[in-house]
Every structure is written in C-alpha cells, then in structure tokens.
Scaffold this motif. Structure first.
Motif, PDB file in Angstrom:
ATOM      1  N   ALA A 130       0.829  -1.207   0.000  1.00  0.00           N
ATOM      2  CA  ALA A 130       0.000   0.000   0.000  1.00  0.00           C
ATOM      3  C   ALA A 130       0.862   1.255   0.000  1.00  0.00           C
ATOM      4  O   ALA A 130       0.550   2.234  -0.694  1.00  0.00           O
ATOM      5  CB  ALA A 130      -0.926  -0.003   1.214  1.00  0.00           C
ATOM      6  N   LEU A 139       2.174   1.711  -3.496  1.00  0.00           N
ATOM      7  CA  LEU A 139       1.125   2.187  -4.400  1.00  0.00           C
ATOM      8  C   LEU A 139       0.741   3.632  -4.094  1.00  0.00           C
ATOM      9  O   LEU A 139       0.441   4.406  -5.009  1.00  0.00           O
ATOM     10  CB  LEU A 139      -0.094   1.272  -4.313  1.00  0.00           C
ATOM     11  CG  LEU A 139       0.108  -0.143  -4.861  1.00  0.00           C
ATOM     12  CD1 LEU A 139      -1.122  -0.996  -4.596  1.00  0.00           C
ATOM     13  CD2 LEU A 139       0.415  -0.115  -6.348  1.00  0.00           C
ATOM     14  N   VAL A 194       2.331  -6.630  -6.703  1.00  0.00           N
ATOM     15  CA  VAL A 194       1.457  -5.867  -5.817  1.00  0.00           C
ATOM     16  C   VAL A 194       0.000  -6.097  -6.221  1.00  0.00           C
ATOM     17  O   VAL A 194      -0.317  -6.189  -7.403  1.00  0.00           O
ATOM     18  CB  VAL A 194       1.764  -4.350  -5.850  1.00  0.00           C
ATOM     19  CG1 VAL A 194       3.065  -4.048  -5.159  1.00  0.00           C
ATOM     20  CG2 VAL A 194       1.783  -3.812  -7.277  1.00  0.00           C
ATOM     21  N   GLU A 195      -0.866  -6.208  -5.225  1.00  0.00           N
ATOM     22  CA  GLU A 195      -2.297  -6.383  -5.496  1.00  0.00           C
ATOM     23  C   GLU A 195      -2.908  -5.020  -5.821  1.00  0.00           C
ATOM     24  O   GLU A 195      -2.848  -4.094  -5.018  1.00  0.00           O
ATOM     25  CB  GLU A 195      -2.998  -7.001  -4.289  1.00  0.00           C
ATOM     26  CG  GLU A 195      -4.453  -7.355  -4.572  1.00  0.00           C
ATOM     27  CD  GLU A 195      -5.121  -8.066  -3.399  1.00  0.00           C
ATOM     28  OE1 GLU A 195      -6.283  -8.461  -3.541  1.00  0.00           O
ATOM     29  OE2 GLU A 195      -4.467  -8.208  -2.341  1.00  0.00           O
ATOM     30  N   LEU A 196      -3.505  -4.917  -7.008  1.00  0.00           N
ATOM     31  CA  LEU A 196      -4.120  -3.667  -7.442  1.00  0.00           C
ATOM     32  C   LEU A 196      -5.615  -3.632  -7.169  1.00  0.00           C
ATOM     33  O   LEU A 196      -6.258  -2.593  -7.320  1.00  0.00           O
ATOM     34  CB  LEU A 196      -3.887  -3.457  -8.945  1.00  0.00           C
ATOM     35  CG  LEU A 196      -2.426  -3.379  -9.393  1.00  0.00           C
ATOM     36  CD1 LEU A 196      -2.351  -3.241 -10.904  1.00  0.00           C
ATOM     37  CD2 LEU A 196      -1.705  -2.228  -8.705  1.00  0.00           C
ATOM     38  N   GLY A 197      -6.160  -4.763  -6.776  1.00  0.00           N
ATOM     39  CA  GLY A 197      -7.594  -4.877  -6.531  1.00  0.00           C
ATOM     40  C   GLY A 197      -7.956  -6.342  -6.513  1.00  0.00           C
ATOM     41  O   GLY A 197      -7.107  -7.216  -6.751  1.00  0.00           O
ATOM     42  N   TYR A 234      -3.497  -7.950 -10.354  1.00  0.00           N
ATOM     43  CA  TYR A 234      -2.161  -7.819  -9.779  1.00  0.00           C
ATOM     44  C   TYR A 234      -1.249  -7.062 -10.741  1.00  0.00           C
ATOM     45  O   TYR A 234      -1.331  -7.225 -11.958  1.00  0.00           O
ATOM     46  CB  TYR A 234      -1.556  -9.196  -9.491  1.00  0.00           C
ATOM     47  CG  TYR A 234      -2.302  -9.958  -8.421  1.00  0.00           C
ATOM     48  CD1 TYR A 234      -1.977  -9.795  -7.077  1.00  0.00           C
ATOM     49  CD2 TYR A 234      -3.344 -10.821  -8.753  1.00  0.00           C
ATOM     50  CE1 TYR A 234      -2.668 -10.481  -6.087  1.00  0.00           C
ATOM     51  CE2 TYR A 234      -4.045 -11.506  -7.771  1.00  0.00           C
ATOM     52  CZ  TYR A 234      -3.700 -11.329  -6.446  1.00  0.00           C
ATOM     53  OH  TYR A 234      -4.393 -12.005  -5.466  1.00  0.00           O
ATOM     54  N   THR A 284      -4.248  -3.090   0.977  1.00  0.00           N
ATOM     55  CA  THR A 284      -4.790  -3.581  -0.295  1.00  0.00           C
ATOM     56  C   THR A 284      -5.833  -4.685  -0.051  1.00  0.00           C
ATOM     57  O   THR A 284      -6.852  -4.744  -0.745  1.00  0.00           O
ATOM     58  CB  THR A 284      -3.662  -4.126  -1.186  1.00  0.00           C
ATOM     59  OG1 THR A 284      -2.850  -5.036  -0.427  1.00  0.00           O
ATOM     60  CG2 THR A 284      -2.785  -3.000  -1.705  1.00  0.00           C
ATOM     61  N   GLU A 285      -5.579  -5.521   0.929  1.00  0.00           N
ATOM     62  CA  GLU A 285      -6.534  -6.586   1.273  1.00  0.00           C
ATOM     63  C   GLU A 285      -7.813  -5.989   1.860  1.00  0.00           C
ATOM     64  O   GLU A 285      -8.923  -6.447   1.552  1.00  0.00           O
ATOM     65  CB  GLU A 285      -5.878  -7.533   2.284  1.00  0.00           C
ATOM     66  CG  GLU A 285      -6.719  -8.731   2.671  1.00  0.00           C
ATOM     67  CD  GLU A 285      -6.047  -9.598   3.722  1.00  0.00           C
ATOM     68  OE1 GLU A 285      -6.762 -10.320   4.440  1.00  0.00           O
ATOM     69  OE2 GLU A 285      -4.807  -9.547   3.825  1.00  0.00           O
ATOM     70  N   TYR A 337      -7.506  -0.671  -6.481  1.00  0.00           N
ATOM     71  CA  TYR A 337      -6.867   0.017  -5.353  1.00  0.00           C
ATOM     72  C   TYR A 337      -6.715   1.506  -5.610  1.00  0.00           C
ATOM     73  O   TYR A 337      -6.908   2.331  -4.702  1.00  0.00           O
ATOM     74  CB  TYR A 337      -5.488  -0.587  -5.035  1.00  0.00           C
ATOM     75  CG  TYR A 337      -4.862   0.084  -3.831  1.00  0.00           C
ATOM     76  CD1 TYR A 337      -5.278  -0.242  -2.544  1.00  0.00           C
ATOM     77  CD2 TYR A 337      -3.917   1.099  -3.980  1.00  0.00           C
ATOM     78  CE1 TYR A 337      -4.750   0.397  -1.438  1.00  0.00           C
ATOM     79  CE2 TYR A 337      -3.385   1.742  -2.878  1.00  0.00           C
ATOM     80  CZ  TYR A 337      -3.808   1.390  -1.603  1.00  0.00           C
ATOM     81  OH  TYR A 337      -3.295   2.044  -0.511  1.00  0.00           O
TER      82      TYR A 337
END
Length: 460
Positions: free
Chosen positions: A133, A136, A182-185, A189, A427-428, A438
């Motif tokens: 996070a 980002l 990284v998780e974008l949503g 990813y 992000t989670e 995100y």
C-alpha cells in the motif's frame, strides 16, 4: 513478530490484557508480564522488547521513570501507558517522555488495539519495512524519489523496469530476483519486473484455473512513469472485454473511435435518443474493432450523463474498468444493454412510476448483504426482479441520495473500521470492503478523509 512487555501490579489487569487482545492476529507476542519496575529492568538487560505497556504507578520505579530509562536505551521502543488516574499532568509527562499513547482504566480494548497497530506501524518504518500500500500510495502521488526508495528497500535497485498487469483469480509467483508483485484490486495484480515476463510464465498463468488475461509493456519504463505504465497495462489486460480472444495484450489503439464518440456525444447533447440507439447498433455491427476498454468506458459514460438519465447519472457512471467488465461482460452486450436502458428510461419519463415500501425494504436488505461484492443497479434489479432505472429512482426517492453514493459510504465505513482494528494489508482491506481497484479506493479515501489509508491508520 514484535515482542511485548506488560508491566502492571494488578493481576486482574494483566490477565485481562492477555485474554482480551488477539496478540497473534496483530503480529505480536507477549514476551513477559511483570509487576514492578525492577522486574522490567532485569528482563530488558537480558532480552530485547519492541513494545512496553506500562502502568504509571508501580512499586519501586514508576512507569514514567521506566519510560525515560528505556527510551534512552532504545529510542525505537514503543511505550504505551495505562493508568487509573485521569490526570492531565500524567498524560503530558508521558508524551514528553516519548510515549505513543495513554489509556485509562478500566481499559477500552479497541483503543489499546489501535495504539498497538500504530506501534507496529512505527516499528515497521524504523526497520525499513514497506507495504504494498505504501508503494502504491507513492506511485499514485507521483513521488518518484519515494517510489525509488521503497523499491530499493524491497530489493529493486534499477531506475527502469518492465511492467505488467494480470486479471484473474491467482497471480504469477515471482522470485525476489525477478521483481515485485502488488495487489491492485480483487483479482488484479501489478508486476514491476527486471525482465519481461517469459512466454512460458504467461502460458502457465493462463492455463491455471480462472485466470483471464495479461497486459504488459514491451519496453522498459522509467520509475517516474510507473503509474501511467500500470494504468496502460491494466487497460490492455481488459481488452478481452472488446475482443474476447485477446487474452494477452501489449497495446491498443482508440484513435478510430474518436469520430464515433463525437457523433454520439452530439446526439446525446441534443436529446436525439433514436439516433443514439441507431449509432449503438451500427457500432455493434461494424465498428467494435475500433474500440478498446477506455473508449468503451467513455461511450458508456457519455450515454449516462445525458438528460435522459440525469436523475441516475451517479448510479450508472463507470469509475473503473473492472466495473464496466462486471456490469456488462462484453462490449457487444454493453451496446445491446445501452439501447435497452435508453428505451426504458424514455418509457419512464412518459409514464408515472409507483414505488412501494416493501420493494425498498427488499432493496435495503439486498444492499446490506452484498455491498462488499460487485453490486450494481443491474445485479440488484436482477435479484429483485426490478429494472435498473426503477432501482435507482426508488432508492433516490426513499433516501435522498444515490444508490452508488450509499454503497460507497458503506464500503468506506467498513474500510475505516478494518484499518483501525486489524493489521491486515491495506490492499486486502480495500478488496474486503468492496473496492475492486486500489487506485480508485485510494482516490475515494483521500477525497473523503483528506488522508491516505496508511496515514489514517497511523493517526487513528
């Protein structure tokens, strides 16, 4: 895990602290519980601690004296005071000695949990740990030096990189020397890579379960351009919305759609809805190939900002590409549905509409049960056997606000709660609260609170 010392001469308080806080969930371990200042000193001579919870008044050396001594030995130690005395002078001294916070007995464990989360955040910073996070947030704000610094701490030293985005249930696993994920949503990813993704990795990913697509940049991008690169890759990843067999994409062109969009805009502005429907049918028949996910989103929003939908504009407006995909499934289906929505909206203007309290209560129940998922006017209408227009107007009439605004408010409240009561990744939390992109979550959060989610967590 960070190690915690608890010092209080009341056994009932110590017992309550141990059983009332979910230490493991917070990533903490209670190393020792003691009842006097001398026991604290004896323990810290032999063992390292990261967080100290100290009673102000204890036999021998009191909590304030202990704090002063401990902070001299380790300035990064996080100290939280607990006390049965609501005296301003105590709180003031505690802060002057560098304490993180001050809790009154009987303890409110939600307040203490928030302080413990804040302590963990401070320790992470001191130890050079950065979350996805924070990376980002830096990318979104355009702070290229901060992005480079965080990437360097994560093991990525170069000033240029390759970028990619995947859409699907799982992600491509990378070794540390390959890059960062990284998780974008939810189901999306981003990848910051030393080298382009290999064909074997791409093929392996697409063959796994319900993984949909990959968008990537063929050439290196500067760290300063990372925000735009990830946005481009995300758009490429969703090109299957327009071209179903386009599961791997490295670029799209929407220049040819500009003329068509201008024609639709002109007819919408002049309320020529019959001509708009004819244009949508023509696009479906002949010109789908001229569009990509971005121009498709623009087309959808041009229609819904017209006067025919003026009461429901916010409910229909598309804020993120995944929202468009979830709502319509494909570009061809979107074009058909837009024509149907125009027809239904026109019929509602001509006739009168009757709203029932029973229908509204069913709608509120549906929203309460589903706001964390990909809920929309269409999904609510399908579930409750109502048209999307009816859902929108019913909700506006009964509440005075829009369907989308209310759902966004619920999601924000859920995100704020999780930020201040759990140590889960931001992000989670965004995905859990119902935000599926995100960067959109970040933009919305900053607009409402004036802070990033990470700043909000740290201050609350």
């Amino acid at each position: 895990m960070y190690r915690v010392l608890i010092a209080d001469d009341e056994p009932s308080v110590v017992k309550s602290l141990n059983i009332s806080i979910d230490w493991g969930k917070l990533g903490l371990d209670v190393a020792v519980c003691v009842s006097s200042g001398q026991e604290v000193l004896a323990f810290v001579k032999e063992e390292k601690i990261d967080i100290a919870i100290l009673d102000i008044r204890m036999p021998g050396m009191n909590g304030l004296e202990l704090c002063e001594y401990l902070k001299k030995q380790d300035e990064n130690l996080q100290v939280i005071f607990i006390s049965g005395y609501a005296e301003f002078s105590y709180a003031q001294k505690a802060i002057n000695y560098g304490a993180l916070g001050y809790c009154l007995k009987p303890l409110e464990y939600d307040q203490l949990t928030r302080l413990l989360l804040k302590a963990c955040k401070q320790l992470d910073k001191e130890n050079g740990f950065f979350t996805a996070a924070e990376l980002l947030d830096a990318i979104d704000s355009g702070k290229s030096q901060e992005v480079s610094r965080i990437l360097s701490q994560m093991g990525f030293q170069e000033e240029v990189c390759f970028a990619a985005v995947t859409a699907g249930e799982s992600r491509i696993e990378l070794r540390k020397e390959e890059g960062i994920v990284v998780e974008l949503g939810r189901g999306q990813y981003g990848y910051i890579l030393h080298e382009p993704l290999s064909e074997s990795k791409i093929r392996q990913y697409l063959d796994m379960g319900r993984n949909t697509s990959i968008g990537y940049k063929k050439h290196t991008v500067a760290i300063a351009e990372l925000k735009r690169a990830l946005a481009d890759c995300s758009a490429y990843a969703y090109q299957f919305f327009v071209e179903a067999d386009h599961r791997v994409c490295c670029g799209t062109d929407n220049q040819h759609s500009e003329r068509l969009l201008m024609q639709v805009t002109k007819n919408v502005e002049q309320n020529r809805w019959g001509e708009v429907c004819d244009q949508l049918a023509l696009i479906e028949e002949k010109y789908c190939r001229f569009f990509n996910i971005r121009s498709a989103t623009r087309l959808c929003n041009i229609i819904h900002t017209g006067s025919l939908f003026r009461e429901e504009t916010n409910d229909y407006y598309i804020y993120e590409q995944k929202q468009l995909v979830s709502e319509y499934g494909s570009f061809s289906e979107m074009l058909k549905r837009l024509q149907k929505e125009i027809q239904e909206a026109g019929e509602m203007q001509e006739g009168s509409m009757t709203f029932s309290n029973t229908a509204f209560m069913k709608l509120m129940r549906y929203i309460g049960e589903n706001y964390r998922s990909e809920i929309s006017l269409t999904s609510a209408g399908d579930a409750l056997h109502m048209s999307p227009n009816y859902v929108s107007q019913l909700f506006k009439k009964e509440t005075g606000t829009t369907f989308v605004h209310y759902i966004t408010q619920l999601r924000m409240e859920e995100a704020m709660k999780l930020l201040t009561t759990t140590k889960r990744a931001v992000t989670e939390i965004a995905a859990e609260a119902g935000f599926h992109d995100y960067f959109y979550f970040l933009k919305t959060f900053k607009k409402i609170t004036g802070k990033t989610p990470s700043q909000y967590r740290e201050e609350n």
